[in-house]
Design an enzyme around this catalytic site. Structure first.
Site, PDB file in Angstrom:
ATOM      1  CE  LYS A  15       2.734   3.687  -2.833  1.00 29.66           C
ATOM      2  NZ  LYS A  15       1.459   4.558  -2.436  1.00 29.66           N
ATOM      3  NE  ARG A  90       4.600   9.129  -6.063  1.00 32.97           N
ATOM      4  CZ  ARG A  90       4.527   8.647  -4.861  1.00 32.97           C
ATOM      5  NH1 ARG A  90       5.681   7.784  -4.510  1.00 32.97           N
ATOM      6  NH2 ARG A  90       3.805   9.273  -3.989  1.00 32.97           N
ATOM      7  NE  ARG A 124       1.355   8.162   5.881  1.00 31.40           N
ATOM      8  CZ  ARG A 124       1.456   8.165   4.574  1.00 31.40           C
ATOM      9  NH1 ARG A 124       1.776   6.890   4.001  1.00 31.40           N
ATOM     10  NH2 ARG A 124       1.694   9.094   3.560  1.00 31.40           N
ATOM     11  NE  ARG A 158       4.960  11.567   4.214  1.00 29.72           N
ATOM     12  CZ  ARG A 158       4.510  10.592   3.371  1.00 29.72           C
ATOM     13  NH1 ARG A 158       4.732   9.102   3.389  1.00 29.72           N
ATOM     14  NH2 ARG A 158       4.127  11.273   2.056  1.00 29.72           N
ATOM     15  NE  ARG A 169       1.026  12.655  -0.491  1.00 37.50           N
ATOM     16  CZ  ARG A 169       0.917  12.604   0.680  1.00 37.50           C
ATOM     17  NH1 ARG A 169       0.588  13.310   1.681  1.00 37.50           N
ATOM     18  NH2 ARG A 169       1.194  11.256   1.142  1.00 37.50           N
TER      19      ARG A 169
HETATM   20  P1  ADP Z   1       1.449   4.084   1.317  1.00 35.13           P
HETATM   21  O1  ADP Z   1       2.871   3.854   1.746  1.00 35.13           O
HETATM   22  O2  ADP Z   1       0.765   3.414   0.112  1.00 35.13           O
HETATM   23  O3  ADP Z   1       1.518   5.647   1.319  1.00 35.13           O
HETATM   24  P2  ADP Z   1       0.761   3.375   4.185  1.00 35.13           P
HETATM   25  O4  ADP Z   1       1.222   1.925   4.199  1.00 35.13           O
HETATM   26  O5  ADP Z   1       1.803   4.406   4.857  1.00 35.13           O
HETATM   27  O6  ADP Z   1       0.404   3.850   2.501  1.00 35.13           O
HETATM   28  O7  ADP Z   1      -0.767   3.411   4.705  1.00 35.13           O
HETATM   29  C1  ADP Z   1      -1.364   4.604   4.869  1.00 35.13           C
HETATM   30  C2  ADP Z   1      -2.206   4.684   6.255  1.00 35.13           C
HETATM   31  O8  ADP Z   1      -3.314   3.847   6.085  1.00 35.13           O
HETATM   32  C3  ADP Z   1      -1.362   4.459   7.257  1.00 35.13           C
HETATM   33  O9  ADP Z   1      -1.830   4.976   8.522  1.00 35.13           O
HETATM   34  C4  ADP Z   1      -1.846   2.740   7.552  1.00 35.13           C
HETATM   35  O10 ADP Z   1      -1.878   2.462   9.096  1.00 35.13           O
HETATM   36  C5  ADP Z   1      -3.134   2.710   7.045  1.00 35.13           C
HETATM   37  N1  ADP Z   1      -3.536   1.654   6.432  1.00 35.13           N
HETATM   38  C6  ADP Z   1      -2.717   0.870   5.727  1.00 35.13           C
HETATM   39  N2  ADP Z   1      -3.386  -0.522   5.183  1.00 35.13           N
HETATM   40  C7  ADP Z   1      -4.636  -0.290   5.713  1.00 35.13           C
HETATM   41  C8  ADP Z   1      -5.793  -1.137   5.425  1.00 35.13           C
HETATM   42  N3  ADP Z   1      -5.921  -1.881   4.802  1.00 35.13           N
HETATM   43  N4  ADP Z   1      -7.029  -0.578   5.933  1.00 35.13           N
HETATM   44  C9  ADP Z   1      -7.034   0.583   6.812  1.00 35.13           C
HETATM   45  N5  ADP Z   1      -5.804   1.174   6.962  1.00 35.13           N
HETATM   46  C10 ADP Z   1      -4.854   1.182   6.179  1.00 35.13           C
HETATM   47  P1  ADP Z   2       2.996   8.245  -0.439  1.00 30.78           P
HETATM   48  O1  ADP Z   2       2.841   7.015  -1.281  1.00 30.78           O
HETATM   49  O2  ADP Z   2       2.333   8.278   1.006  1.00 30.78           O
HETATM   50  O3  ADP Z   2       2.266   9.511  -1.368  1.00 30.78           O
HETATM   51  P2  ADP Z   2       5.565   8.681  -0.640  1.00 30.78           P
HETATM   52  O4  ADP Z   2       6.452   8.785   0.739  1.00 30.78           O
HETATM   53  O5  ADP Z   2       5.860   7.577  -1.875  1.00 30.78           O
HETATM   54  O6  ADP Z   2       4.417   9.107  -0.352  1.00 30.78           O
HETATM   55  O7  ADP Z   2       6.044  10.171  -1.526  1.00 30.78           O
HETATM   56  C1  ADP Z   2       6.292  11.550  -0.723  1.00 30.78           C
HETATM   57  C2  ADP Z   2       6.472  12.553  -1.921  1.00 30.78           C
HETATM   58  O8  ADP Z   2       7.766  12.246  -2.196  1.00 30.78           O
HETATM   59  C3  ADP Z   2       5.447  12.693  -2.947  1.00 30.78           C
HETATM   60  O9  ADP Z   2       4.481  13.288  -2.764  1.00 30.78           O
HETATM   61  C4  ADP Z   2       6.557  13.073  -4.034  1.00 30.78           C
HETATM   62  O10 ADP Z   2       6.491  14.675  -3.894  1.00 30.78           O
HETATM   63  C5  ADP Z   2       8.075  12.591  -3.536  1.00 30.78           C
HETATM   64  N1  ADP Z   2       8.054  11.317  -4.223  1.00 30.78           N
HETATM   65  C6  ADP Z   2       8.372  10.133  -3.704  1.00 30.78           C
HETATM   66  N2  ADP Z   2       8.602   9.154  -4.942  1.00 30.78           N
HETATM   67  C7  ADP Z   2       8.476   9.630  -5.938  1.00 30.78           C
HETATM   68  C8  ADP Z   2       8.707   9.607  -7.111  1.00 30.78           C
HETATM   69  N3  ADP Z   2       8.948   8.041  -7.746  1.00 30.78           N
HETATM   70  N4  ADP Z   2       8.760  10.482  -8.275  1.00 30.78           N
HETATM   71  C9  ADP Z   2       8.178  11.719  -7.920  1.00 30.78           C
HETATM   72  N5  ADP Z   2       8.116  12.248  -6.697  1.00 30.78           N
HETATM   73  C10 ADP Z   2       8.206  11.302  -5.693  1.00 30.78           C
END
Ligand code: ADP
Ligand code: ADP
Ligand code: ZN
Length: 210
Positions: A15, A90, A124, A158, A169
């Site tokens: 995302k 979420r 990541r 992180r 998660r």
């Molecule tokens: P989210 O915001 O949904 O948690 P991220 O955009 O931070 O996910 O991506 C999670 C990890 O996966 C990052 O280290 C990113 O560089 C990697 N990543 C994102 N898209 C892809 C993809 N299409 N293929 C492989 N790795 C990816």
């Molecule tokens: P990712 O998409 O990589 O799991 P985020 O950065 O979106 O991580 O979220 C990190 C943490 O922040 C989640 O594990 C949760 O604890 C909290 N969080 C983020 N967005 C929300 C949401 N919309 N509702 C509840 N908790 C959230």
């Protein structure tokens, strides 16, 4: 009411990686609840204090906290033409609250199987200056340790990007967030893209939706 976009998917789906491209195409600002919570934590605010334990263990922060945060964010002037929500809503309760305060035109779901998630999240890292997202093997910086976008040389990881927390998660995602897919499908707002392919391919699919 100006329309907003929701970027949906499990942790590590890509995302944040795809958000920059969507912002460039639509001009809508990215609103990431995860980023907002981490900023609150770093600033040591009461909100950060409240969210800390949930975030560290990988559980969702309570709905009322998140909804309050979003309500406040949407009053800012840059949100008047709609925003790109990343990591929100979420839960069904969050989606219901959102439907009262903003108009969502499309939910773009990035689909990635669970079997890929741990490797994605545990590799990541981000630029400490501009927050550009990288991966140890799937998307490393061109020059080791130097951000491609801003040239900064400090990267960060992180605290919750470890295997144990990822499992929590993912469980939270399946129990509380995945049911939202049907909630949005019933409202004809849901578009799924296959996120289990190269970053550029996923960007192309998302651009086509927009
Ligand atoms: P989210 O915001 O949904 O948690 P991220 O955009 O931070 O996910 O991506 C999670 C990890 O996966 C990052 O280290 C990113 O560089 C990697 N990543 C994102 N898209 C892809 C993809 N299409 N293929 C492989 N790795 C990816
Ligand atoms: P990712 O998409 O990589 O799991 P985020 O950065 O979106 O991580 O979220 C990190 C943490 O922040 C989640 O594990 C949760 O604890 C909290 N969080 C983020 N967005 C929300 C949401 N919309 N509702 C509840 N908790 C959230
Ligand atoms: Zn950078």
């Amino acid at each position: 009411m100006a329309s907003s976009i929701v970027l949906f998917g499990p942790p590590g789906a890509g995302k944040g990686t795809q958000a920059g491209n969507i912002v460039a195409i639509t001009g809508k600002p990215q609103v990431s609840t995860g980023d907002m919570l981490r900023a609150a934590l770093a600033a040591g605010t009461a909100l950060g204090h409240e969210a800390k334990g949930y975030m560290e263990s990988g559980q969702l922060v309570p709905d009322e906290v998140i909804i309050g945060l979003i309500e406040e964010r949407l009053t800012q002037s840059d949100a008047s033409d709609g925003v790109l929500f990343d990591g929100f809503p979420r839960t069904i309760a969050q989606a219901e609250a959102l439907s009262e305060i903003a108009d969502v035109s499309v939910v773009i779901a990035i689909e990635v199987p669970d079997s890929r998630i741990v490797a994605r999240i545990c590799g990541r890292y981000t630029c400490a200056n501009c927050d550009a997202v990288y991966h140890d093997t799937f998307n490393p910086t061109q020059t080791s340790g130097i951000c491609d976008h801003c040239g900064h040389s400090e990267m960060k990881r992180r605290a919750d990007d470890n295997e144990e927390t990822v499992r929590t998660r993912l469980a939270a995602y399946h129990a509380q967030t995945a049911p939202l897919a049907d909630w949005y499908r019933h409202r004809d707002l849901f578009v799924a893209v296959d996120g289990d392919q190269d970053i550029d391919k996923v960007s192309q699919l998302i651009s086509a939706v927009l």
